[in-house]
Design an enzyme around this catalytic site. Structure first.
Site, PDB file in Angstrom:
ATOM      1  N   GLU A   1       0.885  -1.167   0.000  1.00  0.00           N
ATOM      2  CA  GLU A   1       0.000   0.000   0.000  1.00  0.00           C
ATOM      3  C   GLU A   1       0.914   1.206   0.000  1.00  0.00           C
ATOM      4  OE1 GLU A   1      -1.512   3.319   1.196  1.00  0.00           O
ATOM      5  OE2 GLU A   1      -1.523   2.259   3.111  1.00  0.00           O
TER       6      GLU A   1
ATOM      7  N   CYS B   1      -1.725   8.525   4.132  1.00  0.00           N
ATOM      8  CA  CYS B   1      -1.838   8.206   2.703  1.00  0.00           C
ATOM      9  C   CYS B   1      -3.254   8.447   2.206  1.00  0.00           C
ATOM     10  CB  CYS B   1      -1.404   6.767   2.444  1.00  0.00           C
ATOM     11  SG  CYS B   1      -2.057   5.593   3.630  1.00  0.00           S
TER      12      CYS B   1
END
Length: 545
Positions: free
Chosen positions: A293, A327
């Protein structure tokens, strides 16, 4: 040997403590912050259960007071990585033979230890070492990591219970073996819960792990290792090797026993690791599982029917909580011209109330960014906005690294949708807004979809149901986590499995069975009870007259 088909306790999300004035948790956390602030720890790699002093040390400091040293930590290098690989492979043999319910019990105990006696220690370590507020530390270091450990063992049971059908006369079984080799876990600074989940999700499924935490989050990683050891995790199952990326990563990726990579971090680093695996593919025992990720350029798209107070609250929280170092943080917003005056006024009013400073002062909404390099990078983007004729700083823009790495919450108005600040990940408290014509909603949808290479999170704000349906369809591939009338941050384990695609990663959804499936290699077993004793089939008999 357990003569029982066991079920783990049904998980529920850990309640979030409020830390309101006068509450017992506020007093307990304050005392822990004061205690830990007075100490200077020594933190070492943990390899095969041993503390390994390398003599090559670095300082762990408070980002909001970078002259305050919290710990001296020993850097691992190639020698320590080699030792960690050996420890993981030795532990692998015994860990494979450990019953899944015994593995589960260790992580359920870790969850209860974190929910109880270690809660304030890990929250305080996250606040001091990563400059998170009490609320941000609580939802991350405590609640989300507790949830990962409790839900993941339940998902493991769910996976193990999935069995094939059997025809009469045979019994078909499916076992989910651990991968053959070790898993290399590389965790980021911004979420203590991710730091705890990346090495332990594979371990729950029977794998052993070499774990490289972020150098700027070693302080909290040290506490995570203490919790795992207190829970009874055997030596060598998780080996912590903090150090420089190449010094730790290169020997790990060169090992023929690499079975998988569990990564959260920058897109560039992940792509470099994937390229290395590709070059090395012939030397590995098997094809390594690669789960990552990475970055995001997350959007909030407002339709002309959007509710302004809800939209602005989502922008303030989504863009500036934890200094935008998520993020999933709202980094670009598309606002219709008819709403922009009201949105701007309300956003400026919100930011006038935002306090930035020491996270031990609970009245502060924001702390400091993580380190000097992040400060310089974020300031560089603000300078670009300040100098560009196609941008206007409408709020914030101030940067001060005298005591801590502080950056004001900053709102930039982009006069062009292809401005760098609308396309590139900044990873800081900078929100760039593009105002579109009310009749250009389709264009705004296209910009949200293709305006950056990422596809992690995104949000649509609208009261018009047709606009919501249209947006959900048009933005199918724009975000792995898509929010309707909510900020694009705050995914909860078991509720919103997290991950994105395109340049944002492999979308293997942490907080769901999908992620755990990557850490097993299925084996089908067929047992025939009365095997045939003649090779001939009935069709081979001759026709009778």
């Amino acid at each position: 040997m357990s003569n029982a088909i066991v079920s783990v306790p049904r998980p529920r999300n850990e309640p979030v403590l409020a830390y309101a004035p006068g509450s017992p948790e506020r007093r307990a956390l304050g005392a822990e912050l004061e205690k830990m602030s007075r100490e200077v720890l020594e933190i070492t790699p943990v390899i095969g259960g041993d503390r390994v002093r390398t003599g090559r040390t670095a300082e762990a400091v408070m980002p909001h007071d970078h002259h305050h040293v919290l710990a001296l930590w020993h850097k691992a290098g190639a020698r320590e990585v080699a030792r960690a690989l050996d420890a993981a492979l030795v532990a692998h043999r015994e860990w494979l033979r450990t019953g899944w319910e015994d593995r589960a019990a260790i992580f359920l105990k870790a969850a209860d230890l974190l929910a109880g006696p270690y809660r304030m220690a890990l929250n305080a370590a996250t606040m001091l070492g990563q400059s998170k507020t009490a609320h941000q530390a609580e939802i991350d270091a405590a609640c989300e990591l507790i949830d990962f450990w409790r839900f993941n063992v339940a998902y493991a049971e769910e996976i193990y219970r999935q069995q094939p059908a059997s025809s009469p006369g045979c019994w078909n079984r499916l076992e989910h073996r651990a991968l053959e080799g070790f898993v290399f876990a590389v965790s980021p600074f911004n979420f203590t819960s991710i730091a705890g989940n990346l090495p332990t999700a594979p371990a729950i499924m029977g794998n052993t792990v070499v774990w490289k935490p972020a150098s700027t989050a070693v302080y909290a990683a040290h506490v995570i290792m203490q919790i795992l050891e207190a829970a009874g995790l055997p030596p060598g199952v998780v080996n912590m090797v903090p150090g420089a990326g190449a010094e730790v990563g290169d020997p790990a990726l060169d090992s023929p026993d690499l079975a998988g990579i569990h990564f959260t971090g920058s897109t560039a680093v992940f792509q470099g690791m994937w390229e290395t695996v590709g070059r090395n593919i012939r030397r590995y025992r098997g094809y390594p599982r690669i789960v990552g990720e990475t970055g995001g350029k997350d959007f909030v798209l407002a339709h002309p029917s959007a509710d302004v107070p809800s939209l602005v609250t989502a922008l303030t929280r989504g863009a500036f909580e934890y200094q935008g170092q998520k993020c999933s943080a709202a980094s670009r917003a598309f606002v219709p011209a008819s709403l922009w005056p009201a949105v701007k006024a309300r956003l400026l009013a919100d930011l006038a109330r935002v306090r930035v400073g020491d996270v031990a002062d609970f009245t502060n909404f924001m702390g400091a960014v993580i380190d000097r390099q992040a400060f310089a990078t974020i300031k560089g983007y603000i300078d670009v906005a300040r100098q560009s004729p196609d941008a206007e700083i409408v709020a914030g823009g101030g940067c001060d690294d005298g005591k801590g790495w502080f950056i004001e919450p900053t709102v930039v108005l982009a006069k062009r949708p292809d401005l760098r600040l609308m396309r590139e990940e900044i990873f800081g408290p900078v929100l760039t807004v593009y105002v579109y014509g009310d009749h250009d909603f389709d264009e705004a949808l296209a910009l949200a979809d293709r305006g950056s290479p990422y596809a992690l999170t995104g949000a649509i704000f609208a009261q018009d149901r047709a606009a919501i349906a249209r947006s959900t369809s048009a933005l199918t591939h724009a975000a792995g986590n898509f929010y309707i009338n909510d900020k694009p941050t705050g995914a909860v384990v078991g509720q919103q499995p997290f991950g994105g695609a395109r340049a944002s990663g492999t979308n293997d959804k942490a907080g769901s069975p999908l992620n755990l499936l990557r850490w097993v290699s299925p084996r089908t077993i067929k047992e025939t009870f009365v095997p045939p004793t003649d090779f001939a089939y009935p069709f081979m008999q001759p026709d009778t007259p």
